[in-house]
Design an enzyme around this catalytic site. Sequence first.
Site, PDB file in Angstrom:
ATOM      1  N   GLU A  60       0.882  -1.164   0.000  1.00  8.85           N
ATOM      2  CA  GLU A  60       0.000   0.000   0.000  1.00  8.85           C
ATOM      3  C   GLU A  60       0.921   1.216   0.000  1.00  8.85           C
ATOM      4  O   GLU A  60       1.780   1.310   0.884  1.00  8.85           O
ATOM      5  CB  GLU A  60      -0.825  -0.044   1.285  1.00  8.85           C
ATOM      6  CG  GLU A  60      -2.164   0.581   1.171  1.00  8.85           C
ATOM      7  CD  GLU A  60      -2.946   0.431   2.477  1.00  8.85           C
ATOM      8  OE1 GLU A  60      -3.555   1.415   2.875  1.00  8.85           O
ATOM      9  OE2 GLU A  60      -2.913  -0.660   3.088  1.00  8.85           O
ATOM     10  N   ARG A 295       4.660 -13.265   9.543  1.00  7.41           N
ATOM     11  CA  ARG A 295       5.368 -12.022   9.268  1.00  7.41           C
ATOM     12  C   ARG A 295       6.653 -11.976  10.082  1.00  7.41           C
ATOM     13  O   ARG A 295       6.800 -12.701  11.080  1.00  7.41           O
ATOM     14  CB  ARG A 295       4.488 -10.807   9.565  1.00  7.41           C
ATOM     15  CG  ARG A 295       4.114 -10.621  11.035  1.00  7.41           C
ATOM     16  CD  ARG A 295       3.467  -9.252  11.258  1.00  7.41           C
ATOM     17  NE  ARG A 295       2.448  -8.950  10.265  1.00  7.41           N
ATOM     18  CZ  ARG A 295       2.433  -7.827   9.525  1.00  7.41           C
ATOM     19  NH1 ARG A 295       3.346  -6.914   9.676  1.00  7.41           N
ATOM     20  NH2 ARG A 295       1.470  -7.627   8.660  1.00  7.41           N
ATOM     21  N   LYS A 305       3.871   0.682  10.949  1.00  7.62           N
ATOM     22  CA  LYS A 305       3.900   1.964  10.246  1.00  7.62           C
ATOM     23  C   LYS A 305       3.603   3.126  11.193  1.00  7.62           C
ATOM     24  O   LYS A 305       4.231   4.174  11.109  1.00  7.62           O
ATOM     25  CB  LYS A 305       2.849   1.953   9.135  1.00  7.62           C
ATOM     26  CG  LYS A 305       3.437   1.698   7.765  1.00  7.62           C
ATOM     27  CD  LYS A 305       2.349   1.571   6.717  1.00  7.62           C
ATOM     28  CE  LYS A 305       2.805   0.581   5.661  1.00  7.62           C
ATOM     29  NZ  LYS A 305       1.743   0.171   4.764  1.00  7.62           N
TER      30      LYS A 305
HETATM   31  P1  ATP Z   1      -0.468  -1.877   6.860  1.00  8.24           P
HETATM   32  O1  ATP Z   1      -0.607  -2.003   8.319  1.00  8.24           O
HETATM   33  O2  ATP Z   1      -0.563  -0.465   6.384  1.00  8.24           O
HETATM   34  O3  ATP Z   1      -1.294  -2.834   6.046  1.00  8.24           O
HETATM   35  P2  ATP Z   1       1.748  -3.476   5.995  1.00  8.24           P
HETATM   36  O4  ATP Z   1       3.019  -3.582   6.757  1.00  8.24           O
HETATM   37  O5  ATP Z   1       0.867  -4.663   5.860  1.00  8.24           O
HETATM   38  O6  ATP Z   1       1.033  -2.260   6.633  1.00  8.24           O
HETATM   39  P3  ATP Z   1       1.663  -3.290   3.131  1.00  8.24           P
HETATM   40  O7  ATP Z   1       2.103  -2.170   2.282  1.00  8.24           O
HETATM   41  O8  ATP Z   1       0.242  -3.675   3.083  1.00  8.24           O
HETATM   42  O9  ATP Z   1       2.099  -2.899   4.588  1.00  8.24           O
HETATM   43  O10 ATP Z   1       2.586  -4.563   2.905  1.00  8.24           O
HETATM   44  C1  ATP Z   1       2.938  -5.057   1.643  1.00  8.24           C
HETATM   45  C2  ATP Z   1       3.255  -6.521   1.745  1.00  8.24           C
HETATM   46  O11 ATP Z   1       4.331  -6.726   2.658  1.00  8.24           O
HETATM   47  C3  ATP Z   1       2.071  -7.312   2.258  1.00  8.24           C
HETATM   48  O12 ATP Z   1       1.866  -8.402   1.376  1.00  8.24           O
HETATM   49  C4  ATP Z   1       2.482  -7.780   3.612  1.00  8.24           C
HETATM   50  O13 ATP Z   1       2.015  -9.066   3.849  1.00  8.24           O
HETATM   51  C5  ATP Z   1       4.009  -7.753   3.562  1.00  8.24           C
HETATM   52  N1  ATP Z   1       4.561  -7.435   4.884  1.00  8.24           N
HETATM   53  C6  ATP Z   1       4.344  -6.336   5.617  1.00  8.24           C
HETATM   54  N2  ATP Z   1       4.958  -6.413   6.813  1.00  8.24           N
HETATM   55  C7  ATP Z   1       5.612  -7.593   6.829  1.00  8.24           C
HETATM   56  C8  ATP Z   1       6.427  -8.278   7.784  1.00  8.24           C
HETATM   57  N3  ATP Z   1       6.707  -7.743   8.978  1.00  8.24           N
HETATM   58  N4  ATP Z   1       6.931  -9.482   7.453  1.00  8.24           N
HETATM   59  C9  ATP Z   1       6.648 -10.029   6.255  1.00  8.24           C
HETATM   60  N5  ATP Z   1       5.880  -9.466   5.321  1.00  8.24           N
HETATM   61  C10 ATP Z   1       5.364  -8.257   5.587  1.00  8.24           C
HETATM   62 MG    MG Z   2      -1.162  -4.411   4.649  1.00 10.80          MG
END
Ligand code: ATP
Ligand code: MG
Length: 588
Positions: A60, A295, A305
């Site tokens: 995002e 994750r 974030k």
């Molecule tokens: P939000 O809380 O805004 O959704 P987010 O960390 O999920 O934040 P995204 O931009 O939606 O951010 O993440 C993009 C991709 O990265 C998603 O597919 C998510 O699963 C993956 N991702 C985010 N954080 C992690 C993490 N800590 N470990 C592994 N994958 C992650």
């Molecule tokens: Mg997300």
Amino acid sequence: MSAEKTPIAPASNFIRGIIDRDLAENKFATKNWAGSPGGAEHQATGQVDAAKIRTRFPPEPNGYLHIGHAKSIFLNFGLARDYSGICHLRFDDTNPEKEEQEYVDSISEMVQWLGFGWNNESENNLYYASDYFEFMYEAAEALIEHDNAYVDAQSADEMRINRGTLTEAGKDSPYRNRTIAENLQLFREMRDGKHADGSLVLRAKIDMASPNINMRDPAIYRIKRAHHHNTGDKWCIYPMYTFAHPIEDALEQITHSICTLEFEDQRPFYDWLLEKLADASLLARPLPHQYEFARLNLTYVVLSKRKLIQLVEDKHVSGWDDPRLPTLAGARRRGYTPEGFKLFTDRIGVSKADSWIEYTILEDCMREVLNEAAERRIAVLDPIKLVIDNYPKSQSEDCFAPNHPLKPELGKRTVQLSKELWIEREDFMEEPAKGYFRLFPDNLVRLRYGYVVKCTSCEKDPNGNVTVVHCEYLPDTKSGTPGSDAVKVKGNIHWVSAAHAYECEVRLYDRLFKEANPGSGDRDFLNDINPNSVQTITAQLELSLKDAKPAETFQFERHGYFVADRKDSIAGKPVFNRTVTLRDAWQK
Ligand code: ATP
Ligand code: MG
């Protein structure tokens, strides 16, 4: 923290197992690809997809990428690479207001920095989910037409109460049995701006008694008058994430949609929705499948974030690329490398169970990679003078230092030796502690790549601090000359000629948090900030470092790995950031 050994890289992971099975079963043998995203009709015009699998990384664009995202990037792009597939970079920008171009640019840059791209032979696989708004709208109308969705007018509170609980079934909305015609009319009015924000929502019509709360008629479209960075003011209704994401995957003909564990309970809705839309002939089969992995949680770091924004906005750090932040922009400036992240993601593996990874494992990976990659240089970080009293005042001579002990092919460079040198303050003790083999009166040590010297005396300031150390050199002992090792010494110290030194700003970075789990318990995570996470010093470096290019990395012998800062360095005047020490100083 535990001092557990770094786990060995798993040969495989459960997602690879799934892909192996899918390919063995020829699951995608009839999957078409028309060269661009689209529904069933569009894909029918294409050929059987040449990409064996399709994955996607769907950030995002509302923040900077962090180390957790690196895990997802290596996983998704890595699988595509290993299985002759394609990984899409998709900006998941269905949520208006929060998204900005700055984030889009930074995300693209970091994906490329990690070694991946989206230009694949004849196609460019960079997509924006907001380009699918029209299709999503039609998909919603199709659900209504098949009596699979209805417009609800309950208030948010009523909806929450009637959703039920984990142990209690929900209650049907009084609006659940509107006619199809009525639902269609209301939904079109929603789109046309005839209703106030939040007054109506479109909900999937599934089962208010489902044991999975996510299946109790989830909201799929809401009214929100908000400007969107891509579609402007065209829409005043926006799809919910849980509705949008499966459709995005299907339009892009994704085979394996990999996400983090918190979406596991959404998988039944993911499948329900795609089945309905495929039954309505809107989407092509085979449909994508969602798989969840744990994750990344890393000790001594925050990855949320919200918390990262707070650190930046409240100026606890200097910006999104502060070398102490776990953002990829920060890690890059710190001197962490893509190869180090690759090793790290291989080593921690991909699992189905949430766990905390020790920060030390990440640092060890960076050390391992930099030990191979980085040339050696000499740096005195806490300088005091050493004067060789029997060395001629105006003389200087070449000494030869290997650029890399593991790679003799990289040759040697010349460093100058002269009468006055800089040495580390800790390499002299007037009264030596037990087992101390460096400089103290009457002791012999080797000046690395130079001569053996005998310490004679020292000078002190009025406070008793040593300011200058004196010694005499033994002329027949120069490193690399015949018989030079006739005199045996126990200590070996590094030095920089004072007349040939580059005086330079060096930032010694340490962990941003002093607690392994910042903010755990009832603490405010800001109270766990390490007050000594950066120390800026003036160091004396060997002259060749004056020509270091921004982002060039070195091992400063005996100290650790350092990188020429990519932001603050200017030509002929680099400043250095410590990436990581040679050894782990945090292991208790
Ligand atoms: P939000 O809380 O805004 O959704 P987010 O960390 O999920 O934040 P995204 O931009 O939606 O951010 O993440 C993009 C991709 O990265 C998603 O597919 C998510 O699963 C993956 N991702 C985010 N954080 C992690 C993490 N800590 N470990 C592994 N994958 C992650
Ligand atoms: Mg997300």
